[in-house]
Motif scaffolding. Structure first.
Motif, PDB file in Angstrom:
ATOM      1  N   GLU A  85       0.824  -1.212   0.000  1.00  0.00           N
ATOM      2  CA  GLU A  85       0.000   0.000   0.000  1.00  0.00           C
ATOM      3  C   GLU A  85       0.853   1.255   0.000  1.00  0.00           C
ATOM      4  O   GLU A  85       0.569   2.227  -0.719  1.00  0.00           O
ATOM      5  N   PHE A  86       1.907   1.236   0.797  1.00  0.00           N
ATOM      6  CA  PHE A  86       2.748   2.422   0.900  1.00  0.00           C
ATOM      7  C   PHE A  86       3.588   2.614  -0.359  1.00  0.00           C
ATOM      8  O   PHE A  86       3.761   3.736  -0.850  1.00  0.00           O
ATOM      9  N   LEU A  87       4.115   1.523  -0.912  1.00  0.00           N
ATOM     10  CA  LEU A  87       4.951   1.631  -2.096  1.00  0.00           C
ATOM     11  C   LEU A  87       4.157   2.109  -3.305  1.00  0.00           C
ATOM     12  O   LEU A  87       4.696   2.804  -4.175  1.00  0.00           O
ATOM     13  N   ILE A  88       2.886   1.749  -3.384  1.00  0.00           N
ATOM     14  CA  ILE A  88       2.045   2.239  -4.485  1.00  0.00           C
ATOM     15  C   ILE A  88       1.977   3.762  -4.448  1.00  0.00           C
ATOM     16  O   ILE A  88       2.063   4.434  -5.487  1.00  0.00           O
ATOM     17  N   LYS A  89       1.835   4.323  -3.262  1.00  0.00           N
ATOM     18  CA  LYS A  89       1.753   5.783  -3.126  1.00  0.00           C
ATOM     19  C   LYS A  89       3.120   6.442  -3.315  1.00  0.00           C
ATOM     20  O   LYS A  89       3.235   7.492  -3.945  1.00  0.00           O
ATOM     21  N   LEU A  90       4.149   5.811  -2.768  1.00  0.00           N
ATOM     22  CA  LEU A  90       5.479   6.424  -2.800  1.00  0.00           C
ATOM     23  C   LEU A  90       6.091   6.431  -4.196  1.00  0.00           C
ATOM     24  O   LEU A  90       6.762   7.392  -4.587  1.00  0.00           O
ATOM     25  N   SER A  91       5.889   5.350  -4.945  1.00  0.00           N
ATOM     26  CA  SER A  91       6.607   5.183  -6.210  1.00  0.00           C
ATOM     27  C   SER A  91       6.257   6.258  -7.234  1.00  0.00           C
ATOM     28  O   SER A  91       7.009   6.452  -8.195  1.00  0.00           O
ATOM     29  N   MET A  92       5.130   6.944  -7.057  1.00  0.00           N
ATOM     30  CA  MET A  92       4.745   8.011  -7.974  1.00  0.00           C
ATOM     31  C   MET A  92       5.268   9.375  -7.541  1.00  0.00           C
ATOM     32  O   MET A  92       5.105  10.358  -8.264  1.00  0.00           O
ATOM     33  N   LYS A  93       5.892   9.435  -6.379  1.00  0.00           N
ATOM     34  CA  LYS A  93       6.354  10.723  -5.848  1.00  0.00           C
ATOM     35  C   LYS A  93       7.872  10.830  -5.758  1.00  0.00           C
ATOM     36  O   LYS A  93       8.414  11.943  -5.740  1.00  0.00           O
ATOM     37  N   VAL A  94       8.570   9.696  -5.677  1.00  0.00           N
ATOM     38  CA  VAL A  94       9.991   9.732  -5.384  1.00  0.00           C
ATOM     39  C   VAL A  94      10.635   8.478  -5.967  1.00  0.00           C
ATOM     40  O   VAL A  94       9.944   7.499  -6.295  1.00  0.00           O
ATOM     41  N   ASN A  95      11.959   8.524  -6.124  1.00  0.00           N
ATOM     42  CA  ASN A  95      12.701   7.356  -6.614  1.00  0.00           C
ATOM     43  C   ASN A  95      12.823   6.330  -5.486  1.00  0.00           C
ATOM     44  O   ASN A  95      13.624   6.496  -4.563  1.00  0.00           O
ATOM     45  N   VAL A  96      12.031   5.273  -5.560  1.00  0.00           N
ATOM     46  CA  VAL A  96      12.015   4.246  -4.524  1.00  0.00           C
ATOM     47  C   VAL A  96      12.952   3.111  -4.923  1.00  0.00           C
ATOM     48  O   VAL A  96      12.864   2.583  -6.036  1.00  0.00           O
ATOM     49  N   ILE A  97      13.844   2.741  -4.012  1.00  0.00           N
ATOM     50  CA  ILE A  97      14.745   1.610  -4.215  1.00  0.00           C
ATOM     51  C   ILE A  97      14.461   0.589  -3.123  1.00  0.00           C
ATOM     52  O   ILE A  97      14.726   0.841  -1.945  1.00  0.00           O
ATOM     53  N   PRO A  98      13.875  -0.559  -3.457  1.00  0.00           N
ATOM     54  CA  PRO A  98      13.525  -1.557  -2.437  1.00  0.00           C
ATOM     55  C   PRO A  98      14.745  -2.337  -1.976  1.00  0.00           C
ATOM     56  O   PRO A  98      15.624  -2.679  -2.767  1.00  0.00           O
ATOM     57  N   VAL A  99      14.790  -2.610  -0.673  1.00  0.00           N
ATOM     58  CA  VAL A  99      15.923  -3.291  -0.058  1.00  0.00           C
ATOM     59  C   VAL A  99      15.405  -4.361   0.893  1.00  0.00           C
ATOM     60  O   VAL A  99      14.548  -4.077   1.741  1.00  0.00           O
ATOM     61  N   ILE A 100      15.896  -5.578   0.757  1.00  0.00           N
ATOM     62  CA  ILE A 100      15.601  -6.642   1.716  1.00  0.00           C
ATOM     63  C   ILE A 100      16.655  -6.575   2.812  1.00  0.00           C
ATOM     64  O   ILE A 100      17.841  -6.808   2.566  1.00  0.00           O
ATOM     65  N   ALA A 101      16.244  -6.222   4.023  1.00  0.00           N
ATOM     66  CA  ALA A 101      17.185  -6.028   5.133  1.00  0.00           C
ATOM     67  C   ALA A 101      17.583  -7.367   5.739  1.00  0.00           C
ATOM     68  O   ALA A 101      16.877  -8.377   5.603  1.00  0.00           O
ATOM     69  N   LYS A 102      18.751  -7.349   6.410  1.00  0.00           N
ATOM     70  CA  LYS A 102      19.244  -8.517   7.153  1.00  0.00           C
ATOM     71  C   LYS A 102      19.214  -9.782   6.312  1.00  0.00           C
ATOM     72  O   LYS A 102      18.611 -10.801   6.676  1.00  0.00           O
ATOM     73  N   ALA A 103      19.859  -9.698   5.162  1.00  0.00           N
ATOM     74  CA  ALA A 103      19.861 -10.837   4.244  1.00  0.00           C
ATOM     75  C   ALA A 103      20.567 -12.053   4.812  1.00  0.00           C
ATOM     76  O   ALA A 103      20.366 -13.168   4.319  1.00  0.00           O
ATOM     77  N   ASP A 104      21.389 -11.863   5.848  1.00  0.00           N
ATOM     78  CA  ASP A 104      22.093 -13.009   6.431  1.00  0.00           C
ATOM     79  C   ASP A 104      21.163 -13.912   7.234  1.00  0.00           C
ATOM     80  O   ASP A 104      21.583 -14.988   7.683  1.00  0.00           O
ATOM     81  N   SER A 105      19.912 -13.487   7.424  1.00  0.00           N
ATOM     82  CA  SER A 105      18.950 -14.338   8.125  1.00  0.00           C
ATOM     83  C   SER A 105      18.189 -15.254   7.168  1.00  0.00           C
ATOM     84  O   SER A 105      17.327 -16.020   7.592  1.00  0.00           O
ATOM     85  N   LEU A 106      18.496 -15.161   5.852  1.00  0.00           N
ATOM     86  CA  LEU A 106      17.844 -15.988   4.848  1.00  0.00           C
ATOM     87  C   LEU A 106      18.884 -16.817   4.097  1.00  0.00           C
ATOM     88  O   LEU A 106      20.033 -16.383   3.936  1.00  0.00           O
TER      89      LEU A 106
END
Length: 414
Positions: free
Chosen positions: A186-207
């Protein structure tokens, strides 16, 4: 000026007036003037002025956003700020958006980095209330820039506080490959039209590697399903670095600690089963994200913010105040002319470069053919000389044989 141009655009004035560029004529100086040094002068002049880059970090608490930013810029940003006030609740969570500016220097280039932290996002029961402060902050920076353009500051350097990049931290979710949470979508749908959004998966060492791969696929499916336009797949003007897009969303690890690796100290984490290294591409995508943000696309993030997101905000504000559509049409027409001029110039430069390359290849081939012809002539001449030499050798041998035969006959007669 805008009104005059609007009327001209609508056909009321045949003469385009000051918007028309005078005709230029080509001239070639007889001696070098040093024009080729202009890019060097511009580079030297640009290094004297600081660059401004504003990055916002958004994500649930506990995902290591602060640690990641320290790792990204290879410094402890918190220690660089002394006496910075923070509005803390009883539970220790910051309730307001906190922009903090740092001055980074490297080889004569100064970067004013503003990190906009949003702690506490997603922690309240009514999570929808977290959306609005962030959206308001982004819009407020656009509005401040718009007001500065209308004032006397337009003739000076306008301080750019707009959000150029937004790192959205996604919580690692082992065993769940369905993709994004409802809050994130929901938030990314709103944000992606206003700003350059770069998605990040945090703490990748837990996967595990397999879990990260499946998780990424689920997230990408959500992006396509909900038309979430993330950077650099969308909006980016510089699309030369498309190879990095296949690693999105980036799985990253942050660490303030150092571990030993091949005799050197590197950022990483130690576990009972071994250790992970932040800058090891086999462990996470940190190096790719850092290169995208700083080494390859930092200027493109700034340009895209101005030409895409801010331009959309500015157009919506002008329309909301009942300004004539002709003004917007003029702006769009002028921008399109500039873009077309840039494109045609780039194509012309590319065409000339191809012609010069073909001319160079042609001259090289002609030279090679000439050298090959001379080499063949020399070989023929050498062959003829060798044949003559062989004839002379045979004649000498025949004469020697005749002399020896005469001497033998004389000996027999005696």
């Amino acid at each position: 000026m805008p009104l005059e141009y609007a009327l001209q655009f609508r056909g009321k004035f045949p003469d385009p007036g000051p918007w028309k560029l005078p005709r230029s004529f080509s001239a070639r100086p007889s001696q070098p003037l040093g024009i080729s040094d202009l890019p060097v002068q511009r580079l030297r002049r640009s290094k004297n002025k600081p660059y401004f880059f504003n990055i916002m970090v958004v994500g649930e608490s506990g995902l290591g956003k602060t640690t990641f930013m320290n790792t990204l810029f290879n410094t402890n940003l918190n220690d660089d700020v002394k006496g910075h006030p923070k509005n803390l609740s009883d539970s220790g969570k910051t309730l307001s958006i906190n922009p903090t500016t740092y001055e980074l220097s490297e080889e004569g280039v100064t970067l004013h980095l503003t990190v906009i932290d949003t702690p506490g996002f997603g922690d309240s029961l009514n999570r929808e209330s977290n959306f609005q402060p962030i959206m308001d902050y982004i819009d407020n920076q656009y509005d401040s820039y718009l007001q500065a353009e209308r004032s006397q500051e337009m003739r000076r350097n306008i301080k750019d506080n707009r959000v150029h990049a937004l790192l959205y931290f996604i919580a690692p979710n082992p065993g769940n490959n369905d993709g994004l949470k409802e809050l994130d979508s929901e938030f990314l749908i709103k944000l992606s039209m206003k700003v350059n959004v770069i998605p990040v998966i945090a703490k990748a060492d837990s996967l595990t590697t397999e879990e990260i791969s499946l998780y990424k696929r689920g997230i990408l499916k959500d992006f396509e399903k909900n038309d979430i336009r993330v950077y650099p797949t969308f909006h980016a003007e510089d699309r030369e670095n498309t190879e990095v897009e296949k690693y999105m969303p980036f799985s990253v690890i942050g660490s303030d600690d150092f571990v030993e690796s091949n005799g050197s100290r590197v950022r990483g984490r130690k576990y009972r089963w071994g250790q992970v290294e932040v800058e090891n591409p086999e462990h996470c995508d940190f190096v790719l994200l850092r290169d995208l943000l700083i080494r390859t696309n930092l200027q493109d993030l700034i340009d895209t913010t101005h030409s895409t997101h801010y331009a959309q905000y500015r157009s919506s504000r002008i329309r909301s105040k009942g300004r004539p559509e002709s003004f917007l049409a003029c702006d769009e027409y002028y921008d399109s002319r500039i873009e077309n001029a840039k494109k045609s110039l780039t194509e012309e430069m590319q065409r000339k470069e191809d012609e010069m390359r073909q001319m160079f290849v042609s001259k090289v081939r002609e030279k090679e053919a000439s050298l090959r012809e001379r080499e063949e002539m020399l070989n023929e001449k050498r062959k003829g000389m060798m044949e003559e030499l062989e004839k002379l050798r045979r004649s000498v041998e025949d004469e020697e044989a005749a002399i020896n035969q005469l001497q033998a006959q004389r000996t027999v007669k005696r």
